[in-house]
Design a protein around this motif. Structure first.
Motif, PDB file in Angstrom:
ATOM      1  N   HIS A  79     -62.343   2.419  25.173  1.00 44.83           N
ATOM      2  CA  HIS A  79     -61.923   1.193  25.853  1.00 44.83           C
ATOM      3  C   HIS A  79     -63.397   0.487  26.467  1.00 44.83           C
ATOM      4  N   LEU A 108     -59.666  -0.269  34.625  1.00 49.03           N
ATOM      5  CA  LEU A 108     -57.914  -0.354  34.212  1.00 49.03           C
ATOM      6  C   LEU A 108     -57.044  -0.332  35.239  1.00 49.03           C
ATOM      7  N   ASN A 123     -60.499  -8.069  27.290  1.00 43.76           N
ATOM      8  CA  ASN A 123     -59.418  -7.489  26.461  1.00 43.76           C
ATOM      9  C   ASN A 123     -58.008  -7.328  27.080  1.00 43.76           C
ATOM     10  N   THR A 126     -55.431  -4.687  27.055  1.00 43.96           N
ATOM     11  CA  THR A 126     -55.665  -3.408  27.848  1.00 43.96           C
ATOM     12  C   THR A 126     -54.705  -3.417  29.135  1.00 43.96           C
ATOM     13  N   ILE A 129     -52.984  -0.282  28.433  1.00 36.94           N
ATOM     14  CA  ILE A 129     -53.386   0.699  28.679  1.00 36.94           C
ATOM     15  C   ILE A 129     -53.591   1.309  30.118  1.00 36.94           C
TER      16      ILE A 129
END
Length: 205
Positions: A79, A108, A123, A126, A129
């Motif tokens: 990541h 995150l 991104n 993500t 995630i």
């Protein structure tokens, strides 16, 4: 069984990747190759974790800290690498995002910020995630709660939860926040919970 389900998760991820590609056909299939596999992936994740780690965590054979760190190690290095590449590409294009936005994506935690545009930069994928990390963090406690309570109690609680979720989703459809609500961990948690519930069904007599 776990190997088979993990293979299915790989197929679901592939479907999600195709739905986000630039191929013309992907726009027509995004509702089938994007949203549906996301939900099923979370369901399978809840089931697989319950099957492989649930009892170990509950009986403290496996420590919650070790469990969480083992999950992070699998996801985080790649990541950060991809994020660094995207930041560099954005810089080359003259697009520099605020430091707090970069930091939230790095950690995150971007899906907790109440704005779709905030979450969708860098991104954007993500967010998925980000939700998984939260599910891993609470898995031990969510698993114990579901296993401890009766089916009637769970049915009533989840029905109330779903009613709130559907109401908020319907109110947000015409608003810019619809995408944010779709990705928020507390709303996506229902998919993960269904996976744990399916495991409880399999375990029951």
């Amino acid at each position: 069984m776990i190997r088979t389900l993990n293979s299915l998760r790989f197929i679901l991820i592939l479907m999600i990747v195709i739905s986000h590609s630039t191929l013309p056909i992907s726009q027509d299939l995004i509702n089938y190759l994007g949203e549906f596999p996301v939900a099923i992936f979370f369901v399978i994740s809840g089931f697989v974790l319950s099957l492989s780690k649930g009892e170990k965590l509950q009986k403290e054979v496996l420590g919650n800290r070790n469990f969480f760190l083992s999950r992070i190690i699998k996801l985080y290095p790649l990541h950060i690498l991809i994020l660094a590449i995207l930041i560099l590409l954005d810089w080359r294009l003259g697009r520099i995002l605020p430091w707090y936005q970069i930091l939230s994506h790095s950690l995150l935690i971007q899906t907790w910020y109440p704005a779709h545009d905030f979450m969708a930069h860098l991104n954007a994928a993500t967010w998925f995630i980000s939700d998984l990390i939260f599910f891993y963090l609470i898995f031990k406690y969510l698993y114990a709660w579901i296993m401890r309570h009766s089916w009637l109690y769970l049915l009533v609680t989840i029905s109330i939860y779903m009613a709130v979720y559907i109401s908020i989703s319907l109110c947000a459809q015409a608003d810019y926040s619809a995408g944010y609500i779709y990705a928020h961990p507390l709303f996506r948690m229902i998919d993960f919970m269904i996976g744990i519930l399916l495991y409880k069904v399999c375990r029951s007599e």
